[in-house]
Design a protein around this motif. Structure first.
Motif, PDB file in Angstrom:
ATOM      1  N   TYR A 120     -42.190  31.106   8.317  1.00  0.00           N
ATOM      2  CA  TYR A 120     -42.976  31.970   7.416  1.00  0.00           C
ATOM      3  C   TYR A 120     -42.942  33.414   7.928  1.00  0.00           C
ATOM      4  CZ  TYR A 120     -45.142  27.714   5.400  1.00  0.00           C
ATOM      5  OH  TYR A 120     -45.376  26.513   4.789  1.00  0.00           O
ATOM      6  N   CYS A 121     -43.016  33.574   9.247  1.00  0.00           N
ATOM      7  CA  CYS A 121     -43.009  34.938   9.803  1.00  0.00           C
ATOM      8  C   CYS A 121     -41.688  35.626   9.488  1.00  0.00           C
ATOM      9  CB  CYS A 121     -43.230  34.896  11.313  1.00  0.00           C
ATOM     10  SG  CYS A 121     -44.843  34.265  11.736  1.00  0.00           S
ATOM     11  N   GLY A 122     -40.583  34.873   9.594  1.00  0.00           N
ATOM     12  CA  GLY A 122     -39.275  35.461   9.268  1.00  0.00           C
ATOM     13  C   GLY A 122     -39.245  35.948   7.831  1.00  0.00           C
ATOM     14  N   ILE A 176     -50.117  32.834   1.887  1.00  0.00           N
ATOM     15  CA  ILE A 176     -48.972  31.938   1.707  1.00  0.00           C
ATOM     16  C   ILE A 176     -49.522  30.628   1.127  1.00  0.00           C
ATOM     17  CG2 ILE A 176     -47.144  30.652   2.904  1.00  0.00           C
ATOM     18  CD1 ILE A 176     -47.069  32.905   4.977  1.00  0.00           C
ATOM     19  N   VAL A 177     -48.930  30.183   0.010  1.00  0.00           N
ATOM     20  CA  VAL A 177     -49.483  28.986  -0.627  1.00  0.00           C
ATOM     21  C   VAL A 177     -48.616  27.770  -0.320  1.00  0.00           C
ATOM     22  CG1 VAL A 177     -50.807  30.095  -2.426  1.00  0.00           C
ATOM     23  CG2 VAL A 177     -48.390  29.662  -2.808  1.00  0.00           C
ATOM     24  N   ILE A 184     -52.761  37.148   7.517  1.00  0.00           N
ATOM     25  CA  ILE A 184     -52.089  36.043   6.822  1.00  0.00           C
ATOM     26  C   ILE A 184     -53.020  34.857   6.640  1.00  0.00           C
ATOM     27  CG2 ILE A 184     -50.091  34.462   6.894  1.00  0.00           C
ATOM     28  CD1 ILE A 184     -49.490  37.543   6.678  1.00  0.00           C
ATOM     29  N   SER A 185     -53.140  34.408   5.389  1.00  0.00           N
ATOM     30  CA  SER A 185     -53.881  33.160   5.197  1.00  0.00           C
ATOM     31  C   SER A 185     -52.939  32.101   4.651  1.00  0.00           C
ATOM     32  CB  SER A 185     -55.087  33.369   4.290  1.00  0.00           C
ATOM     33  OG  SER A 185     -54.714  34.149   3.186  1.00  0.00           O
ATOM     34  N   LEU A 186     -53.226  30.877   4.994  1.00  0.00           N
ATOM     35  CA  LEU A 186     -52.430  29.736   4.535  1.00  0.00           C
ATOM     36  C   LEU A 186     -53.342  28.920   3.639  1.00  0.00           C
ATOM     37  CD1 LEU A 186     -51.033  28.675   8.059  1.00  0.00           C
ATOM     38  CD2 LEU A 186     -49.936  30.187   6.386  1.00  0.00           C
ATOM     39  N   THR A 187     -52.961  28.779   2.363  1.00  0.00           N
ATOM     40  CA  THR A 187     -53.875  28.121   1.433  1.00  0.00           C
ATOM     41  C   THR A 187     -53.233  26.922   0.767  1.00  0.00           C
ATOM     42  OG1 THR A 187     -54.675  30.321   0.943  1.00  0.00           O
ATOM     43  CG2 THR A 187     -55.437  28.591  -0.498  1.00  0.00           C
ATOM     44  N   LEU A 188     -54.010  25.873   0.632  1.00  0.00           N
ATOM     45  CA  LEU A 188     -53.534  24.677  -0.044  1.00  0.00           C
ATOM     46  C   LEU A 188     -53.487  24.909  -1.551  1.00  0.00           C
ATOM     47  CD1 LEU A 188     -52.830  21.601   0.215  1.00  0.00           C
ATOM     48  CD2 LEU A 188     -55.245  21.181  -0.245  1.00  0.00           C
TER      49      LEU A 188
END
Ligand code: GLC
Length: 423
Positions: A353-355, A370-371, A402-406
């Motif tokens: 994801y970082c890339g 990011i979903v 950065i958030s990671l969401t379901l």
């Protein structure tokens, strides 16, 4: 008796912050090389679809094919990110003892007839009304428009004969005709990562990265800046094929015995289809077992979740599957091994994801969501924490943005949106 060797095996799954940064940089490098048409391990497939406006409305059929279950849903898009499910049918693609449509013993016609019959159920046999169908087909497909996705190769150990190299919606249309109805018109095919991104972007603008972390693993992103005159669209990276990773002995064993040796390197290190098996190869070695035991990602989850003082759930699982009773220090080492495999998985995924973030935002990373859809992300213990730790180690201060969401059920909503956007 086994603790030392199991602990040594666990160490093979360790990744340092420098390893993670290298994965992230390589992922960015490969994305950018691919955009310049240089060969890389990424397929970088064009989706021929952009982001939704949020205003899409109307009734559509959504087909979701690519995991353990086949799902067909009739739904109504209401606009502004809202939708209503009218009818939902789900069927497993294999049913032990009864059928298995994803093995090499099944043909394309058998598989697509099964899909067509399931569609018929979702429309309750109504052969008069016109339905437009969006198809989430979760395999690498090459396309030159939103309709004509051609399966490049099966992944995730699917093996049905006669589908590779074919335009999947043509196979579907033929099956619908064989079933005797032509009022259902497949009009769009998208990858499941694309579906997740569409679903999330329907509800909130400025969403550019969608990912699946489940049976398989893959990520897509919205590319607004092609080197040629290609118009902005979503790119399916097929990140599961990323090969710039150091593999250990157990990765190598699993790969050798898989359907596609040498391919889907990253996916085999991270996704739900494989991590249980990876654990099995490790245990075979660590416990000196004659045959390869069988474990699933759900077993890994149960092992990691065992908080009891005596680790009774793990003891029972090993008793049932291997007929072994272990000392507490060995059980502890088994639990640590499961955790090490899962932790490596989560850290690799976050590194890629970082890339992608570095590629999309070369100057400074803004606040970004990011979903992600999929059972490993949703349910596997420690995954979320490990992903955040990995983001922190790679992006340091910027990781807070950065958030990671379901994005649950994105495959269905995304398929309907794709149909609406292409009609
Ligand atoms: C596999 C497929 C890919 C899909 C992913 C998640 O990696 O190749 O197309 O997106 O699984 O289902």
């Amino acid at each position: 008796m086994y603790a030392n060797i199991l602990t040594d095996i666990s160490k093979d799954f360790n990744l340092t912050p420098d390893n993670l940064k290298e994965i992230a940089s390589c992922a960015r490098y490969e994305i950018e090389q691919s955009l310049s048409n240089n060969p890389t391990s990424l397929k970088m497939l064009k989706s021929y679809i952009g982001l939704p406006s949020g205003l899409e409305t109307g009734e559509y059929l959504a087909l979701d094919f690519g995991g353990t279950n086949l799902r067909v849903v009739l739904l109504e898009l209401l606009g502004n990110g809202e939708y209503k499910i009218i009818k939902k049918v789900a069927k497993p693609l294999k049913f032990p003892g009864l059928y298995d449509f994803i093995s090499a013993d099944s043909t394309a016609a058998e598989l697509f007839d099964f899909i067509a019959a399931t569609i018929d159920e979702a429309i309750a046999g109504n052969h008069d009304k016109k339905y437009y169908l969006g198809h989430t087909f979760s395999f690498p497909s090459s396309q030159t428009n939103i309709y004509n996705a051609k399966l490049i190769t099966w992944t995730k150990e699917f093996a049905t004969t006669g589908v590779e190299g074919q335009i999947v919606n043509d196979l579907l249309k033929e099956a619908l005709q064989r079933q005797g109805f032509s009022n259902v018109e497949p009009i769009a095919v998208i990858n499941d990562t694309v579906a997740v991104l569409l679903a999330a972007a329907y509800k909130s603008a400025d969403t550019y990265i969608g990912s699946i972390y489940a049976t398989g693993h893959n990520t897509c992103y919205f590319e607004s800046n092609f080197n040629d005159d290609t118009k902005p669209m979503i790119i399916n990276l097929e990140i599961g094929g990323f090969s710039k990773l150091a593999i250990n002995k157990y990765d190598a064993m699993l790969d050798e015995n898989s359907e596609l040796p040498g391919q889907q390197r990253l996916e085999k290190m991270v996704s739900g289809r494989y991590i249980g098996e990876l654990f099995a190869y490790c245990l075979q070695q660590g416990l000196k077992l004659k045959t390869l035991p069988q474990f699933t990602s759900i077993d890994l989850s149960n092992i990691i979740n065992d908080n009891s003082a005596e680790l009774t759930a793990i003891q029972e699982l090993l008793k049932n599957t291997l007929n072994l009773t272990l000392a507490i220090e060995d059980l502890n080492a088994v639990q640590n091994l499961a955790a090490a495999i899962v932790s490596r998985s989560a850290r690799i995924v976050a590194a890629t994801y970082c890339g992608i973030l570095w590629h999309i935002f070369p100057n400074a990373i803004p606040k970004h969501n990011i979903v992600i859809d999929g059972s490993v992300f949703e349910k596997m213990p420690t995954v979320n924490r490990n992903m955040h730790e990995s983001l922190q180690q790679i992006l340091t201060d910027e990781s807070d943005k950065i958030s990671l969401t379901l994005e649950n059920g994105g495959s269905i909503l995304g398929a309907a949106l794709a149909a609406a956007m292409s009609k």
